[in-house]
Motif scaffolding. Structure first.
Motif, PDB file in Angstrom:
ATOM      1  N   VAL A 122      79.944  34.842  57.484  1.00  0.00           N
ATOM      2  CA  VAL A 122      79.997  35.669  58.692  1.00  0.00           C
ATOM      3  C   VAL A 122      79.876  34.792  59.936  1.00  0.00           C
ATOM      4  O   VAL A 122      80.636  34.939  60.909  1.00  0.00           O
ATOM      5  CB  VAL A 122      78.894  36.742  58.671  1.00  0.00           C
ATOM      6  CG1 VAL A 122      78.752  37.405  60.042  1.00  0.00           C
ATOM      7  CG2 VAL A 122      79.193  37.798  57.617  1.00  0.00           C
ATOM      8  N   GLU A 123      78.914  33.868  59.928  1.00  0.00           N
ATOM      9  CA  GLU A 123      78.720  32.994  61.088  1.00  0.00           C
ATOM     10  C   GLU A 123      79.912  32.071  61.298  1.00  0.00           C
ATOM     11  O   GLU A 123      80.328  31.824  62.437  1.00  0.00           O
ATOM     12  CB  GLU A 123      77.430  32.178  60.911  1.00  0.00           C
ATOM     13  CG  GLU A 123      76.167  33.014  60.876  1.00  0.00           C
ATOM     14  CD  GLU A 123      76.048  33.913  62.093  1.00  0.00           C
ATOM     15  OE1 GLU A 123      76.275  33.429  63.223  1.00  0.00           O
ATOM     16  OE2 GLU A 123      75.742  35.116  61.913  1.00  0.00           O
ATOM     17  N   GLU A 124      80.488  31.561  60.208  1.00  0.00           N
ATOM     18  CA  GLU A 124      81.635  30.665  60.348  1.00  0.00           C
ATOM     19  C   GLU A 124      82.873  31.411  60.848  1.00  0.00           C
ATOM     20  O   GLU A 124      83.678  30.853  61.599  1.00  0.00           O
ATOM     21  CB  GLU A 124      81.918  29.966  59.018  1.00  0.00           C
ATOM     22  CG  GLU A 124      80.835  28.974  58.625  1.00  0.00           C
ATOM     23  CD  GLU A 124      81.253  28.062  57.488  1.00  0.00           C
ATOM     24  OE1 GLU A 124      82.453  28.009  57.167  1.00  0.00           O
ATOM     25  OE2 GLU A 124      80.364  27.383  56.924  1.00  0.00           O
ATOM     26  N   LEU A 125      83.032  32.652  60.438  1.00  0.00           N
ATOM     27  CA  LEU A 125      84.150  33.453  60.937  1.00  0.00           C
ATOM     28  C   LEU A 125      84.006  33.690  62.433  1.00  0.00           C
ATOM     29  O   LEU A 125      84.985  33.605  63.184  1.00  0.00           O
ATOM     30  CB  LEU A 125      84.226  34.780  60.190  1.00  0.00           C
ATOM     31  CG  LEU A 125      84.707  34.710  58.736  1.00  0.00           C
ATOM     32  CD1 LEU A 125      84.537  36.063  58.050  1.00  0.00           C
ATOM     33  CD2 LEU A 125      86.177  34.286  58.677  1.00  0.00           C
TER      34      LEU A 125
ATOM     35  N   ALA B  94      82.729  34.864  47.665  1.00  0.00           N
ATOM     36  CA  ALA B  94      83.575  35.789  46.902  1.00  0.00           C
ATOM     37  C   ALA B  94      83.291  35.745  45.406  1.00  0.00           C
ATOM     38  O   ALA B  94      83.977  36.408  44.627  1.00  0.00           O
ATOM     39  CB  ALA B  94      85.049  35.470  47.158  1.00  0.00           C
ATOM     40  N   ALA B  95      82.284  34.976  44.997  1.00  0.00           N
ATOM     41  CA  ALA B  95      82.042  34.745  43.576  1.00  0.00           C
ATOM     42  C   ALA B  95      81.430  35.966  42.891  1.00  0.00           C
ATOM     43  O   ALA B  95      80.831  36.832  43.527  1.00  0.00           O
ATOM     44  CB  ALA B  95      81.124  33.538  43.394  1.00  0.00           C
ATOM     45  N   HIS B  96      81.589  36.009  41.586  1.00  0.00           N
ATOM     46  CA  HIS B  96      80.853  36.966  40.760  1.00  0.00           C
ATOM     47  C   HIS B  96      79.855  36.185  39.910  1.00  0.00           C
ATOM     48  O   HIS B  96      79.977  34.969  39.726  1.00  0.00           O
ATOM     49  CB  HIS B  96      81.793  37.804  39.885  1.00  0.00           C
ATOM     50  CG  HIS B  96      82.629  37.004  38.942  1.00  0.00           C
ATOM     51  ND1 HIS B  96      83.930  36.651  39.209  1.00  0.00           N
ATOM     52  CD2 HIS B  96      82.343  36.475  37.722  1.00  0.00           C
ATOM     53  CE1 HIS B  96      84.426  35.958  38.194  1.00  0.00           C
ATOM     54  NE2 HIS B  96      83.488  35.831  37.281  1.00  0.00           N
TER      55      HIS B  96
ATOM     56  N   ARG C  71      73.607  34.558  50.407  1.00  0.00           N
ATOM     57  CA  ARG C  71      73.418  33.546  51.450  1.00  0.00           C
ATOM     58  C   ARG C  71      74.760  32.984  51.903  1.00  0.00           C
ATOM     59  O   ARG C  71      74.988  32.741  53.101  1.00  0.00           O
ATOM     60  CB  ARG C  71      72.514  32.421  50.936  1.00  0.00           C
ATOM     61  CG  ARG C  71      71.052  32.819  50.790  1.00  0.00           C
ATOM     62  CD  ARG C  71      70.168  31.589  50.580  1.00  0.00           C
ATOM     63  NE  ARG C  71      70.517  30.859  49.356  1.00  0.00           N
ATOM     64  CZ  ARG C  71      69.976  31.115  48.163  1.00  0.00           C
ATOM     65  NH1 ARG C  71      69.098  32.100  48.023  1.00  0.00           N
ATOM     66  NH2 ARG C  71      70.332  30.389  47.119  1.00  0.00           N
ATOM     67  N   ALA C  72      75.658  32.777  50.945  1.00  0.00           N
ATOM     68  CA  ALA C  72      76.993  32.272  51.287  1.00  0.00           C
ATOM     69  C   ALA C  72      77.741  33.287  52.138  1.00  0.00           C
ATOM     70  O   ALA C  72      78.472  32.919  53.075  1.00  0.00           O
ATOM     71  CB  ALA C  72      77.781  31.960  50.019  1.00  0.00           C
ATOM     72  N   ARG C  73      77.549  34.576  51.839  1.00  0.00           N
ATOM     73  CA  ARG C  73      78.218  35.608  52.644  1.00  0.00           C
ATOM     74  C   ARG C  73      77.696  35.615  54.078  1.00  0.00           C
ATOM     75  O   ARG C  73      78.472  35.768  55.030  1.00  0.00           O
ATOM     76  CB  ARG C  73      78.040  36.970  51.990  1.00  0.00           C
ATOM     77  CG  ARG C  73      78.821  37.120  50.689  1.00  0.00           C
ATOM     78  CD  ARG C  73      78.727  38.522  50.125  1.00  0.00           C
ATOM     79  NE  ARG C  73      79.565  38.668  48.936  1.00  0.00           N
ATOM     80  CZ  ARG C  73      79.836  39.831  48.357  1.00  0.00           C
ATOM     81  NH1 ARG C  73      79.317  40.957  48.845  1.00  0.00           N
ATOM     82  NH2 ARG C  73      80.618  39.882  47.285  1.00  0.00           N
ATOM     83  N   ALA C  74      76.389  35.437  54.238  1.00  0.00           N
ATOM     84  CA  ALA C  74      75.824  35.386  55.590  1.00  0.00           C
ATOM     85  C   ALA C  74      76.367  34.174  56.344  1.00  0.00           C
ATOM     86  O   ALA C  74      76.682  34.250  57.542  1.00  0.00           O
ATOM     87  CB  ALA C  74      74.300  35.327  55.509  1.00  0.00           C
TER      88      ALA C  74
END
Length: 207
Positions: free
Chosen positions: A181-184, A139-141, A175-178
């Motif tokens: 997704v896997e952790e969700l 969620a970072a900017h 990369r953190a967003r990908a």
């Protein structure tokens, strides 16, 4: 008030027993107490009450809070008064629901709760992160430090970096967003993982 400036996912009132459920003194509100809290929340968020509504709330307060301190989950109202309060709570919750931030929605279950709205055209990453550590970077900017390095973080903390370029920092967020997704999906929340194509682009602060 036209919208909320600050919010958090989760309950915005104490939890209460639903109609027909056994009471849980000192644990959950009674249905009447929950309705009282819903109206109270709407006032905190800026809803103005009419004089009749204000008088109704004072009557209910006298009946529901006869002593202070008092255990919750005990007091109830006479049927007619309870019905009037329930009707007011319905109006108050409708007012609250209209002011949910973009990408979120308010729901009324055994509490007023704010949750991500999977049907929204844009879903904030922080709304679906479920408190997972990777969600902070997801969620970072991205912004540049005074020293010229690039970081991914929020208004208070840097969660990734330093990076040599803005693109490197953006890649770290992607990369953190990908990973999120896997952790969700692993957590059984595929419904939230499937909102990934509606997450906003990684924000980069102008230099």
């Amino acid at each position: 008030m036209t919208g909320l400036g600050r919010w958090h996912v989760g309950p915005w009132t104490a939890r209460g027993s639903l109609a027909g459920e056994p009471f849980e003194p000192a644990v959950k509100r009674t249905p009447d107490e929950l309705n009282f809290d819903v109206v109270g929340l709407s006032r905190i968020l800026g809803r103005r009450q009419s004089l009749p509504e204000e008088m109704l709330m004072r009557r209910c307060q006298g009946a529901l809070r006869p002593t202070d301190p008092r255990p919750c989950g005990v007091e109830t109202l006479p049927a007619e008064l309870a019905g009037e309060l329930a009707a007011l709570a319905s109006l108050a919750f409708a007012w609250i629901a209209e002011r949910a931030p973009a990408g979120y929605r308010f729901v009324l279950t055994d509490a007023v709760e704010l949750e991500p709205d999977p049907s929204s055209s844009v879903v904030p990453v922080e709304s679906v992160s479920l408190g997972l550590p990777v969600g902070r970077v997801a969620a970072a900017h991205v912004r540049r430090s005074a020293a010229g390095d690039w970081y991914a973080g929020d208004a208070v903390c840097n969660w990734s970096g330093p990076h040599a370029t803005a693109d490197d920092a953006v890649d770290a967020v992607r990369r953190a967003r990908a990973e999120l997704v896997e952790e969700l999906r692993a957590a059984g929340r595929s419904d939230l993982a499937e909102t990934a194509d509606r997450w906003p682009t990684v924000p980069v602060e102008p230099v």
